[in-house]
Design a protein around this motif. Structure first.
Motif, PDB file in Angstrom:
ATOM      1  N   GLU A 274       1.279  -1.055   0.471  1.00  0.00           N
ATOM      2  CA  GLU A 274      -0.267  -0.028  -0.344  1.00  0.00           C
ATOM      3  C   GLU A 274       0.683   1.121  -0.321  1.00  0.00           C
ATOM      4  OE1 GLU A 274      -2.617   0.400   3.390  1.00  0.00           O
ATOM      5  OE2 GLU A 274      -4.102  -2.104   2.901  1.00  0.00           O
ATOM      6  N   TYR A 275       2.164   1.344   0.463  1.00  0.00           N
ATOM      7  CA  TYR A 275       1.973   2.789   0.804  1.00  0.00           C
ATOM      8  C   TYR A 275       3.376   2.987  -0.318  1.00  0.00           C
ATOM      9  CZ  TYR A 275       5.963   5.596   2.517  1.00  0.00           C
ATOM     10  OH  TYR A 275       7.200   6.489   2.613  1.00  0.00           O
ATOM     11  N   MET A 276       4.116   2.267  -0.649  1.00  0.00           N
ATOM     12  CA  MET A 276       5.382   1.853  -2.013  1.00  0.00           C
ATOM     13  C   MET A 276       4.164   2.142  -3.149  1.00  0.00           C
ATOM     14  SD  MET A 276       7.985   1.311  -1.023  1.00  0.00           S
ATOM     15  CE  MET A 276       8.842   0.840  -2.517  1.00  0.00           C
ATOM     16  N   THR A 277       2.957   1.968  -2.920  1.00  0.00           N
ATOM     17  CA  THR A 277       2.061   1.571  -4.663  1.00  0.00           C
ATOM     18  C   THR A 277       1.347   3.124  -4.096  1.00  0.00           C
ATOM     19  OG1 THR A 277       1.204  -0.095  -4.669  1.00  0.00           O
ATOM     20  CG2 THR A 277      -0.277   1.061  -6.088  1.00  0.00           C
ATOM     21  N   ALA A 278       1.267   4.047  -3.545  1.00  0.00           N
ATOM     22  CA  ALA A 278       0.374   5.080  -3.230  1.00  0.00           C
ATOM     23  C   ALA A 278       1.883   6.627  -3.378  1.00  0.00           C
ATOM     24  CB  ALA A 278      -0.334   5.216  -1.312  1.00  0.00           C
ATOM     25  N   LYS A 279       2.629   5.760  -3.040  1.00  0.00           N
ATOM     26  CA  LYS A 279       3.924   6.609  -2.910  1.00  0.00           C
ATOM     27  C   LYS A 279       4.490   6.628  -3.788  1.00  0.00           C
ATOM     28  CE  LYS A 279       7.051   9.589  -0.154  1.00  0.00           C
ATOM     29  NZ  LYS A 279       6.942  10.383   0.330  1.00  0.00           N
ATOM     30  N   TYR A 280       4.970   5.659  -4.828  1.00  0.00           N
ATOM     31  CA  TYR A 280       5.193   5.155  -5.903  1.00  0.00           C
ATOM     32  C   TYR A 280       4.751   4.616  -6.816  1.00  0.00           C
ATOM     33  CZ  TYR A 280       9.214   6.636  -2.233  1.00  0.00           C
ATOM     34  OH  TYR A 280       9.765   7.037  -1.992  1.00  0.00           O
TER      35      TYR A 280
END
Length: 162
Positions: free
Chosen positions: A15-21
């Motif tokens: 979730e974090y990586m997909t949202a941030k990058y």
């Protein structure tokens, strides 16, 4: 060329990586070990995983026999985790249980119990020493990784549901 990034799907890392990058090329795996092994098979250029998952893999004598994997870079995002307790407004006094857990966990942390328990767990995962420790004893430049990003009491103090 964009790098393929292995990560465990349907997790906070995902979730974090997909949202941030959002432009990243992600290869989603179902288990932490598969994330790291994706770099060995050439499916991925980079593995994004939790530190604890890496620490367990680091001791794996079968898949990391030559200590060829190394933690590179910095923590991308610290993800706090820990226990949760239900707190009421005074009807059942369950907040008292939360305070008791906090007290005991603070004492356990002060006594070094959490670090010792984690080290004992890691020793049962394969080798008794981490690759960093082995390399340091052999005269390499690696030494033990810093424990500055380990969980604190705020993370541990709060998944008990009452």
């Amino acid at each position: 060329k964009k790098a393929n990034i292995c990560l465990q799907g349907k997790t906070f890392h995902d979730e974090y990586m997909t949202a941030k990058y959002p432009q990243g090329r992600y290869v989603r795996k179902s288990r932490g070990k598969e994330v790291i092994m994706g770099t060995q098979t050439g499916e991925c250029d980079v593995a994004v995983t939790g530190r604890r998952t890496f620490d367990i893999f680091d001791r794996d004598e079968e898949d990391n026999a030559d200590c060829g994997f190394e933690w590179v870079g910095r923590t991308i995002h610290n993800i706090p985790a820990g226990f949760a307790t239900a707190v009421d407004t005074g009807t059942y006094c369950t907040s008292l249980i939360s305070y008791v857990f906090d007290l005991y966990m603070l004492e356990m942390q002060a006594d070094g119990f959490f670090d010792e328990a984690w080290d004992n767990y890691l020793a049962k995962q394969g080798r008794s020493e981490s690759c960093d420790d082995i390399k340091a004893k052999a005269g390499g430049t690696s030494g033990p990784r810093s424990k500055t990003s380990s969980l604190g009491m705020a993370d541990m103090g709060g998944v008990f549901l009452i």
